[in-house]
Design a protein around this motif. Structure first.
Motif, short mmCIF file in Angstrom:
data_model
loop_
_atom_site.label_atom_id
_atom_site.label_comp_id
_atom_site.label_asym_id
_atom_site.label_seq_id
_atom_site.Cartn_x
_atom_site.Cartn_y
_atom_site.Cartn_z
N SER A 65 28.94 31.27 -1.32
CA SER A 65 28.32 31.81 -0.63
C SER A 65 27.49 31.33 0.33
O SER A 65 27.78 31.24 1.20
CB SER A 65 27.74 33.27 -0.40
OG SER A 65 28.95 33.99 -2.39
N VAL A 68 28.83 27.91 1.85
CA VAL A 68 30.31 28.57 3.03
C VAL A 68 29.85 29.09 4.23
O VAL A 68 30.19 29.18 5.70
CB VAL A 68 31.10 30.13 2.52
CG1 VAL A 68 31.93 31.01 3.28
CG2 VAL A 68 31.78 29.88 1.08
N TYR A 72 29.84 27.23 8.09
CA TYR A 72 30.75 27.68 9.18
C TYR A 72 30.00 26.99 10.30
O TYR A 72 31.49 26.09 10.69
CB TYR A 72 30.54 29.09 8.90
CG TYR A 72 31.02 29.97 10.84
CD1 TYR A 72 32.41 29.70 10.43
CD2 TYR A 72 31.01 29.89 11.51
CE1 TYR A 72 33.47 29.98 11.03
CE2 TYR A 72 31.11 29.86 12.69
CZ TYR A 72 33.25 30.53 12.53
OH TYR A 72 33.70 30.93 13.88
N TYR A 88 40.74 28.92 5.73
CA TYR A 88 40.82 30.13 4.31
C TYR A 88 41.52 31.05 3.80
O TYR A 88 41.60 31.60 3.12
CB TYR A 88 39.35 31.23 5.01
CG TYR A 88 37.78 30.38 5.11
CD1 TYR A 88 37.06 30.39 3.76
CD2 TYR A 88 37.52 29.92 6.49
CE1 TYR A 88 35.79 29.53 3.47
CE2 TYR A 88 35.60 29.50 6.31
CZ TYR A 88 35.44 29.47 4.93
OH TYR A 88 33.84 28.75 5.12
#
Length: 130
Positions: A65, A68, A72, A88
């Motif tokens: 998490s 990610v 971005y 995604y």
């Protein structure tokens, strides 16, 4: 989740659709993929390793998490916003395929039955006509 990402990648002309689709994506991920690591702890790991395996699973989930979120800005720069949504969306499809084929159904099964599923070598052999 994949449909929501596909809609966002298509640049919808309606002003309310991107926000609605994004909220729907968050809702779907919350009842879908985001709960998998914690569901796996109780349903797939044998009691003798559940503590350590649960810790490793939780650590991996939080690390992924974090990765990610941190990736971005670079992904947006490299792929543009629509490319990130497509990426995604494809990952959601691949994740669904993986779960469908490799994650066993545990409803109504004992932990021993689930352990036997993983203990037995799984080989898919196509039936041939003689």
């Amino acid at each position: 989740m994949a449909v929501c990402m596909g809609v966002l990648a298509a640049r919808p002309a309606l002003s309310w659709l991107p926000a609605t689709t994004l909220v729907l994506y968050i809702f779907m991920s919350t009842v879908g993929f985001l709960t998998l690591p914690w569901a796996m702890i109780g349903e797939l790991f044998p009691t003798r390793v559940r503590g350590i395996a649960g810790g490793v699973t939780t650590c991996c989930a939080y690390l992924f998490s974090f990765a990610v979120v941190k990736m971005y800005p670079e992904m947006k720069h490299a792929l543009d916003r629509q490319g990130v949504f497509c990426f995604y969306g494809v990952m959601a499809v691949l994740g669904t395929v993986f779960v469908w084929f490799f994650l066993p159904e545990t409803q109504g099964k004992t932990l021993e039955e689930v352990e036997l599923f993983f203990a037995a070598p799984t080989v898919v052999v196509a039936a041939t006509k003689a």
